[in-house]
Design a protein around this motif. Structure first.
Motif, PDB file in Angstrom:
ATOM      1  N   ALA A  48     -41.473  -9.105 -22.838  1.00  0.00           N
ATOM      2  CA  ALA A  48     -40.940  -9.781 -21.657  1.00  0.00           C
ATOM      3  C   ALA A  48     -39.416  -9.869 -21.785  1.00  0.00           C
ATOM      4  O   ALA A  48     -38.873  -9.931 -22.889  1.00  0.00           O
ATOM      5  CB  ALA A  48     -41.536 -11.178 -21.534  1.00  0.00           C
ATOM      6  N   ARG A  49     -38.719  -9.874 -20.662  1.00  0.00           N
ATOM      7  CA  ARG A  49     -37.267  -9.914 -20.679  1.00  0.00           C
ATOM      8  C   ARG A  49     -36.748 -11.225 -20.096  1.00  0.00           C
ATOM      9  O   ARG A  49     -37.361 -11.808 -19.205  1.00  0.00           O
ATOM     10  CB  ARG A  49     -36.698  -8.720 -19.914  1.00  0.00           C
ATOM     11  N   TRP A  50     -35.589 -11.658 -20.618  1.00  0.00           N
ATOM     12  CA  TRP A  50     -35.019 -12.947 -20.235  1.00  0.00           C
ATOM     13  C   TRP A  50     -33.513 -12.819 -20.042  1.00  0.00           C
ATOM     14  O   TRP A  50     -32.794 -12.417 -20.964  1.00  0.00           O
ATOM     15  CB  TRP A  50     -35.332 -13.978 -21.323  1.00  0.00           C
ATOM     16  N   ALA A  51     -33.051 -13.144 -18.842  1.00  0.00           N
ATOM     17  CA  ALA A  51     -31.619 -13.228 -18.578  1.00  0.00           C
ATOM     18  C   ALA A  51     -31.161 -14.617 -19.003  1.00  0.00           C
ATOM     19  O   ALA A  51     -31.341 -15.602 -18.278  1.00  0.00           O
ATOM     20  CB  ALA A  51     -31.331 -12.986 -17.102  1.00  0.00           C
ATOM     21  N   ASP A  52     -30.572 -14.704 -20.196  1.00  0.00           N
ATOM     22  CA  ASP A  52     -30.147 -15.981 -20.764  1.00  0.00           C
ATOM     23  C   ASP A  52     -28.798 -16.360 -20.167  1.00  0.00           C
ATOM     24  O   ASP A  52     -27.741 -15.944 -20.642  1.00  0.00           O
ATOM     25  CB  ASP A  52     -30.058 -15.847 -22.287  1.00  0.00           C
ATOM     26  N   ASN A  62     -39.848  -9.486 -28.818  1.00  0.00           N
ATOM     27  CA  ASN A  62     -40.292  -8.418 -29.724  1.00  0.00           C
ATOM     28  C   ASN A  62     -41.778  -8.142 -29.588  1.00  0.00           C
ATOM     29  O   ASN A  62     -42.505  -8.842 -28.856  1.00  0.00           O
ATOM     30  CB  ASN A  62     -39.917  -8.740 -31.174  1.00  0.00           C
ATOM     31  N   ALA A  63     -42.258  -7.107 -30.294  1.00  0.00           N
ATOM     32  CA  ALA A  63     -43.657  -6.677 -30.153  1.00  0.00           C
ATOM     33  C   ALA A  63     -44.644  -7.750 -30.572  1.00  0.00           C
ATOM     34  O   ALA A  63     -45.763  -7.837 -30.035  1.00  0.00           O
ATOM     35  CB  ALA A  63     -43.881  -5.409 -30.974  1.00  0.00           C
ATOM     36  N   ALA A  64     -44.248  -8.581 -31.532  1.00  0.00           N
ATOM     37  CA  ALA A  64     -45.151  -9.641 -32.000  1.00  0.00           C
ATOM     38  C   ALA A  64     -45.072 -10.890 -31.144  1.00  0.00           C
ATOM     39  O   ALA A  64     -45.874 -11.817 -31.306  1.00  0.00           O
ATOM     40  CB  ALA A  64     -44.812  -9.986 -33.454  1.00  0.00           C
ATOM     41  N   GLY A  65     -44.122 -10.932 -30.220  1.00  0.00           N
ATOM     42  CA  GLY A  65     -43.957 -12.108 -29.377  1.00  0.00           C
ATOM     43  C   GLY A  65     -43.425 -13.309 -30.126  1.00  0.00           C
ATOM     44  O   GLY A  65     -43.654 -14.451 -29.721  1.00  0.00           O
ATOM     45  N   THR A  66     -42.659 -13.049 -31.213  1.00  0.00           N
ATOM     46  CA  THR A  66     -42.191 -14.142 -32.068  1.00  0.00           C
ATOM     47  C   THR A  66     -40.684 -14.373 -32.010  1.00  0.00           C
ATOM     48  O   THR A  66     -40.204 -15.368 -32.548  1.00  0.00           O
ATOM     49  CB  THR A  66     -42.574 -13.868 -33.529  1.00  0.00           C
TER      50      THR A  66
END
Length: 331
Positions: A48-52, A62-66
């Motif tokens: 998922a992408r996030w415009a911070d 990342n692939a692990a979602g961590t």
């Protein structure tokens, strides 16, 4: 843009209106990615992408979602090339595909190739235990006067250089229409020789072009060109053109150098008849041409064309100096 859950709650009971609202909110987030200054880690799935907006960074899970991977700045791509990129879009793509850092905040151990804002793509050097700019060799510094050249940036280590010695000047016959004069030789040349910038400014000597022999009444030879010196390499200047009232004399020799990657300057030419200019020698890699053979000497022109070129010989007064050498540094 929203920051909501991207999946619908499975905890019953779920009234119809709330179901519709959750679906709409999830779809809005999926359509626009996460955006905001609050970390949406609890809501995000892998990749998922996030415009911070809090830090001005574009991030991807990342692939692990961590953890978040920094993809680069949120700022719009520059309209002109930056950081040595051939195109503005090239710099933008490189920045998005490498971990990005501010100058002075880069890793102190090898983390693979990185992007440093305002510098460009950088690579770890194990010997120096630090990051240096990966050279594109599209930036250059032209040096035409003796002096020094300093490292052009704190992250610049590797470069290439071109250069040549000064040309020799052509000789002169005693008068217009009499005497055989020859052109001066071109300076020795070098092309795209690799080198490493030193921590202190590096010395450069630019070879001067040989001065014209002037307007003496007797046949007079030209003058040798000066040597260009950089990074321990000496590029010899071209030799002077000779002159004679009775014979066709060979042109001046091209400059030479001991370095194996240099090219000697070309020989000067000579006039086959007394009423023609002789040709100056050309330096290697096309860095210059002298006065062209066959042009009537009554015009009095035998100017060199380009760095390191020998000047032509002339019957009669010859004040035409040869061209000086140069150094161009690429990084």
């Amino acid at each position: 843009m929203t920051q909501e859950r991207t999946s619908v709650s499975t905890t019953p009971p779920l009234p119809g209106l709330e179901l519709v609202q959750q679906i709409n909110e999830a779809l809005a987030t999926v359509a626009s990615d996460f955006a905001g200054d609050d970390d949406p880690a609890a809501l995000a799935m892998p990749y998922a992408r996030w415009a911070d907006t809090g830090t001005g960074r574009w991030r991807m899970r990342n692939a692990a979602g961590t953890a978040w991977i920094d993809l680069g700045p949120l700022a719009a791509e520059d309209a002109v090339p930056v950081d040595g990129a051939v195109l503005a879009s090239q710099a933008w793509v490189l920045a998005r595909t490498m971990p990005t850092f501010l100058a002075g905040t880069e890793p102190t151990t090898n983390a693979g190739d990185i992007w440093i804002n305002g510098v460009g793509a950088c690579r770890w050097d194990a010997g120096d235990a630090r990051y240096w700019l990966i050279p594109t060799y599209t930036n250059s510094i032209l040096v035409t006067a003796s002096g020094t050249v300093a490292r052009p940036g704190a992250y610049v280590k590797y470069g290439q250089w071109d250069g040549c010695g000064g040309g020799g000047s052509g000789g002169r016959g005693s008068t217009v229409g009499s005497g055989r004069s020859s052109g001066g030789g071109g300076g020795a040349a070098i092309f795209r020789e690799a080198f490493t910038f030193s921590d202190t400014p590096m010395s450069i000597t630019i070879g001067a072009g040989g001065a014209g022999p002037g307007g003496a009444s007797s046949p007079t030879a030209g003058n040798d060109g000066g040597a260009t010196v950089f990074n321990g390499v000496t590029l010899g200047g071209g030799k002077a053109g000779a002159s004679s009232n009775t014979l066709n004399v060979e042109g001046g020799e091209g400059g030479t150098s001991a370095s194996p990657r240099t090219v000697p300057g070309q020989f000067g030419d000579y006039a086959s008849t007394s009423n023609l200019l002789s040709s100056g020698g050309s330096s290697g890699f096309g860095f210059g041409l002298g006065g062209r053979n066959g042009r009537p000497n009554t015009t009095g022109t035998a100017w060199p064309e380009g760095y390191g070129a020998g000047s032509g010989g002339v019957g009669g007064s010859n004040t035409n100096a040869a061209a000086s050498g140069f150094i161009r540094i690429w990084y």
